[in-house]
Design a protein around this motif. Structure first.
Motif, mmCIF file in Angstrom:
data_model
loop_
_atom_site.group_PDB
_atom_site.id
_atom_site.type_symbol
_atom_site.label_atom_id
_atom_site.label_comp_id
_atom_site.label_asym_id
_atom_site.label_seq_id
_atom_site.Cartn_x
_atom_site.Cartn_y
_atom_site.Cartn_z
ATOM 1 N N LYS A 231 99.137 -11.503 -1.956
ATOM 2 C CA LYS A 231 100.033 -11.426 -3.113
ATOM 3 C C LYS A 231 99.299 -11.094 -4.407
ATOM 4 O O LYS A 231 99.929 -10.782 -5.416
ATOM 5 C CB LYS A 231 100.793 -12.747 -3.269
ATOM 6 C CG LYS A 231 101.772 -13.027 -2.130
ATOM 7 C CD LYS A 231 102.536 -14.320 -2.348
ATOM 8 C CE LYS A 231 103.512 -14.584 -1.207
ATOM 9 N NZ LYS A 231 104.262 -15.860 -1.389
ATOM 10 N N ASN A 233 97.005 -8.935 -7.083
ATOM 11 C CA ASN A 233 97.005 -7.517 -7.431
ATOM 12 C C ASN A 233 95.661 -6.833 -7.151
ATOM 13 O O ASN A 233 95.595 -5.610 -7.107
ATOM 14 C CB ASN A 233 97.368 -7.341 -8.913
ATOM 15 C CG ASN A 233 98.820 -7.685 -9.186
ATOM 16 O OD1 ASN A 233 99.687 -7.421 -8.356
ATOM 17 N ND2 ASN A 233 99.083 -8.285 -10.339
ATOM 18 N N ASP A 234 94.610 -7.634 -7.008
ATOM 19 C CA ASP A 234 93.299 -7.035 -6.785
ATOM 20 C C ASP A 234 93.097 -6.734 -5.302
ATOM 21 O O ASP A 234 93.966 -6.989 -4.472
ATOM 22 C CB ASP A 234 92.181 -7.944 -7.314
ATOM 23 C CG ASP A 234 92.167 -9.311 -6.633
ATOM 24 O OD1 ASP A 234 92.377 -9.377 -5.396
ATOM 25 O OD2 ASP A 234 91.954 -10.326 -7.321
ATOM 26 N N VAL A 235 91.935 -6.172 -4.977
ATOM 27 C CA VAL A 235 91.637 -5.849 -3.578
ATOM 28 C C VAL A 235 90.437 -6.649 -3.076
ATOM 29 O O VAL A 235 89.664 -6.186 -2.232
ATOM 30 C CB VAL A 235 91.407 -4.330 -3.386
ATOM 31 C CG1 VAL A 235 92.710 -3.584 -3.546
ATOM 32 C CG2 VAL A 235 90.352 -3.779 -4.335
ATOM 33 N N LYS A 279 96.111 -4.348 4.770
ATOM 34 C CA LYS A 279 96.931 -4.417 3.564
ATOM 35 C C LYS A 279 96.087 -4.220 2.306
ATOM 36 O O LYS A 279 96.509 -3.546 1.349
ATOM 37 C CB LYS A 279 97.657 -5.762 3.494
ATOM 38 C CG LYS A 279 98.725 -5.955 4.577
ATOM 39 C CD LYS A 279 99.892 -5.001 4.388
ATOM 40 C CE LYS A 279 101.002 -5.293 5.391
ATOM 41 N NZ LYS A 279 102.125 -4.325 5.273
ATOM 42 N N LYS A 280 94.900 -4.798 2.293
ATOM 43 C CA LYS A 280 94.026 -4.641 1.126
ATOM 44 C C LYS A 280 93.515 -3.199 1.020
ATOM 45 O O LYS A 280 93.393 -2.640 -0.075
ATOM 46 C CB LYS A 280 92.848 -5.615 1.212
ATOM 47 C CG LYS A 280 93.226 -7.063 0.956
ATOM 48 C CD LYS A 280 93.553 -7.298 -0.518
ATOM 49 C CE LYS A 280 93.773 -8.778 -0.807
ATOM 50 N NZ LYS A 280 93.968 -9.052 -2.246
ATOM 51 N N GLU A 282 95.095 -0.583 2.119
ATOM 52 C CA GLU A 282 96.232 0.218 1.669
ATOM 53 C C GLU A 282 96.423 0.098 0.157
ATOM 54 O O GLU A 282 96.684 1.092 -0.538
ATOM 55 C CB GLU A 282 97.509 -0.213 2.389
ATOM 56 C CG GLU A 282 98.723 0.608 1.993
ATOM 57 C CD GLU A 282 99.938 0.349 2.864
ATOM 58 O OE1 GLU A 282 100.811 1.242 2.941
ATOM 59 O OE2 GLU A 282 100.012 -0.739 3.476
ATOM 60 N N LYS A 283 96.251 -1.112 -0.349
ATOM 61 C CA LYS A 283 96.382 -1.309 -1.789
ATOM 62 C C LYS A 283 95.295 -0.525 -2.532
ATOM 63 O O LYS A 283 95.550 0.058 -3.597
ATOM 64 C CB LYS A 283 96.276 -2.802 -2.114
ATOM 65 C CG LYS A 283 96.614 -3.152 -3.554
ATOM 66 C CD LYS A 283 96.690 -4.658 -3.756
ATOM 67 C CE LYS A 283 97.906 -5.253 -3.080
ATOM 68 N NZ LYS A 283 98.086 -6.693 -3.406
ATOM 69 N N GLN A 286 96.263 3.112 -2.693
ATOM 70 C CA GLN A 286 97.300 3.321 -3.703
ATOM 71 C C GLN A 286 96.718 3.278 -5.115
ATOM 72 O O GLN A 286 97.127 4.058 -5.989
ATOM 73 C CB GLN A 286 98.389 2.253 -3.551
ATOM 74 C CG GLN A 286 99.193 2.368 -2.259
ATOM 75 C CD GLN A 286 100.073 1.164 -2.002
ATOM 76 O OE1 GLN A 286 99.919 0.106 -2.620
ATOM 77 N NE2 GLN A 286 101.024 1.301 -1.082
ATOM 78 N N LYS A 287 95.770 2.390 -5.344
ATOM 79 C CA LYS A 287 95.162 2.252 -6.670
ATOM 80 C C LYS A 287 94.259 3.433 -7.015
ATOM 81 O O LYS A 287 94.269 3.938 -8.140
ATOM 82 C CB LYS A 287 94.348 0.954 -6.750
ATOM 83 C CG LYS A 287 95.144 -0.315 -6.958
ATOM 84 C CD LYS A 287 94.220 -1.520 -6.919
ATOM 85 C CE LYS A 287 94.964 -2.794 -7.320
ATOM 86 N NZ LYS A 287 95.190 -2.893 -8.768
#
Length: 366
Positions: A231, A233-235, A279-280, A282-283, A286-287
Motif C-alpha cells: 500500500k 507509494n515507494d518501491v 507488484k513492486k 510493476e510500480k 509505472q514510475k
C-alpha cells in the motif's frame, strides 16, 4: 583485454578469466555442504574454506584459460585436489585483476581482497574493485567463449536484484550508471525464503526446496499470507513482517497438520514473496516508464518467478533478460569480470592497493 576476477563474497570461492564479455575460464568451489548442517552460513567456516582453496581455484582457472577449456567446474568438496600455495600460482596472459570489494560477509571478502593484492604485486597488475551487486546487474550480459548469446545493450534498464542478502530495484541508465530506487528495509527476499524453509524443517539453502514443494502444490495460495508494504507509494521492500506472521501461524498448527500441509505452506509463503516482488516491480515500471528489465541474484533462478516476470513485462510491451546460464544467478567471478571490463575501459582502477579494504555494506552507486 583479459581480466582475472575473484569473488569470495559469501560461501563460494570463485575465480574466472574473461575477455570482454566472453568467459574464457570459470571455476567455482561451493561451500554449501559445509554449511548445510548448520542451517546457514557460518562465517568462521566460510573464511577457512576460502583460505584453504583459493590458490587451487586460481590455478585451475589459469590452467583452463591456457587450454581454452571454459567449462565451469563446480565442486562442493575438492577432497582429492592438490593444495597449492601462492608461490605455485603460474603467470597467465591476463591484463588486470578484479575483485569483489563488497557487499558481503566481511571475513570472506577479506580473503579475496588479500589474494588480489598478492597477485597484483607478484604479476605487476592493476586491480579493479567491483561492487557485487553491479556484478549481478551485468550477469544477464555474460557470454560463453563463443560469444553467445548475442545480446546487445539497449539502455535504459530497470534491474531487479533478488538474492539472499539483497532485494533492490535499480535504474541501469548506461554502463556503470546506477540509481537505486527501491531496496529492502529489513530481510531480503532470499533470506525470507531460507528462514521459512528452516521453520518448516527443510534445510539449507531453502529457496530451491520451497520451489520444488510449491510446484508440487501447483503454486497454490491456500493461506494468503501478508504482502508487505504494497500500500505504500515507494518501491522499497520489507519481508520481516511476513516472516514473523509465518512463524506465529506455524506455532498454532499441530505437527501432524504441518506435515500434511507442508507443500501448501511452502507454496503460500513463496507466493506472498513473489507477488510482493511483482507488484513492486510493476510500480517501478509505472514510475520510471522503463519497460526493459534485467535481473540477477539467486532467487532469479526460480522458474515460477521468471514466468511471473515475463507476464509482467509482456503487459507493458517490454523485454526482460535473465542470466543466460544457471551458475550466473549465484555468486560467481564471471559477472565480476564483466563489470570490471567496463571499469577498465574508463580507467577506473584502485589507485593505492594497500588502502583497498573490504566494505561489507557497500552501496551501489554510479
Amino acid at each position: 583485454m583479459k581480466i582475472l576476477s575473484i569473488d569470495t563474497s559469501c560461501d563460494e570461492t570463485s575465480v574466472a578469466i574473461t575477455e570482454g564479455r566472453k568467459t574464457v575460464a570459470n571455476v567455482i568451489y561451493s561451500q554449501i555442504l559445509l554449511h548445510k548442517k548448520w542451517g546457514g552460513v557460518v562465517p568462521s567456516i566460510a573464511k577457512r574454506a576460502h583460505e584453504e582453496r583459493i590458490d587451487y581455484v586460481i590455478n585451475e582457472a589459469i590452467n583452463k584459460s591456457e587450454t581454452r577449456n571454459p567449462k565451469s567446474k563446480i565442486n562442493s568438496n575438492f577432497k582429492n585436489s592438490k593444495i597449492v600455495s601462492n608461490s605455485d600460482i603460474c603467470s597467465s596472459n591476463f591484463d588486470y585483476i578484479a575483485v569483489t570489494q563488497g557487499p558481503g560477509l566481511a571475513v570472506a571478502l577479506e580473503v579475496g581482497i588479500s589474494k588480489a593484492k598478492e597477485l597484483a604485486q607478484k604479476f605487476k597488475k592493476k586491480i579493479i574493485a567491483v561492487n557485487h551487486m553491479e556484478g549481478h546487474i551485468y550477469s544477464s550480459f555474460v557470454q560463453n567463449n563463443q560469444g553467445r548469446p548475442e545480446v546487445n545493450f539497449s539502455f535504459p534498464y530497470l534491474a531487479l536484484l533478488v538474492s539472499g542478502g539483497h532485494t533492490e530495484l535499480v535504474i541501469f541508465r548506461n554502463h556503470l550508471s546506477y540509481e537505486v530506487i527501491g531496496e529492502t528495509i529489513d530481510d531480503a527476499a532470499g533470506e525470507a525464503l531460507d528462514k521459512a524453509a528452516k521453520m518448516l524443517g527443510l534445510g539449507y539453502p531453502g529457496g530451491p526446496i520451497l520451489e520444488r514443494l510449491a510446484t508440487e502444490a501447483k503454486n497454490s495460495d491456500e493461506y494468503g499470507f501478508p504482502r508487505p508494504m504494497l500500500k505504500s507509494n515507494d518501491v522499497n521492500f520489507s519481508f520481516s513482517g511476513l516472516k514473523t506472521s509465518f512463524y506465529y501461524f506455524l506455532l498454532k498448527m499441530q505437527d501432524e497438520e504441518k506435515r500434511k500441509k507442508i507443500k501448501e505452506l511452502a507454496s503460500s509463503f513463496q507466493e506472498a514473496v513473489f507477488e510482493t516482488l511483482i507488484k513492486k516491480t510493476e510500480k517501478a515500471i509505472q514510475k520510471t516508464k522503463i519497460n526493459n528489465l534485467v535481473t540477477g541474484g539467486g532467487v532469479i533462478a526460480n522458474l515460477y518467478l521468471r514466468k511471473k516476470l515475463r507476464s509482467l513485462v509482456k503487459k507493458y510491451d517490454g523485454h526482460i533478460l535473465f542470466p543466460p546460464f544457471k551458475y550466473l544467478t549465484g555468486d560467481n567471478a564471471v559477472m565480476i569480470g564483466l563489470a570490471a571490463y567496463y571499469k577498465a575501459q574508463k580507467g577506473i582502477f584502485v589507485r593505492d592497493i594497500q588502502k583497498l579494504d573490504r566494505m561489507p555494506r557497500l552501496k551501489l552507486s554510479g
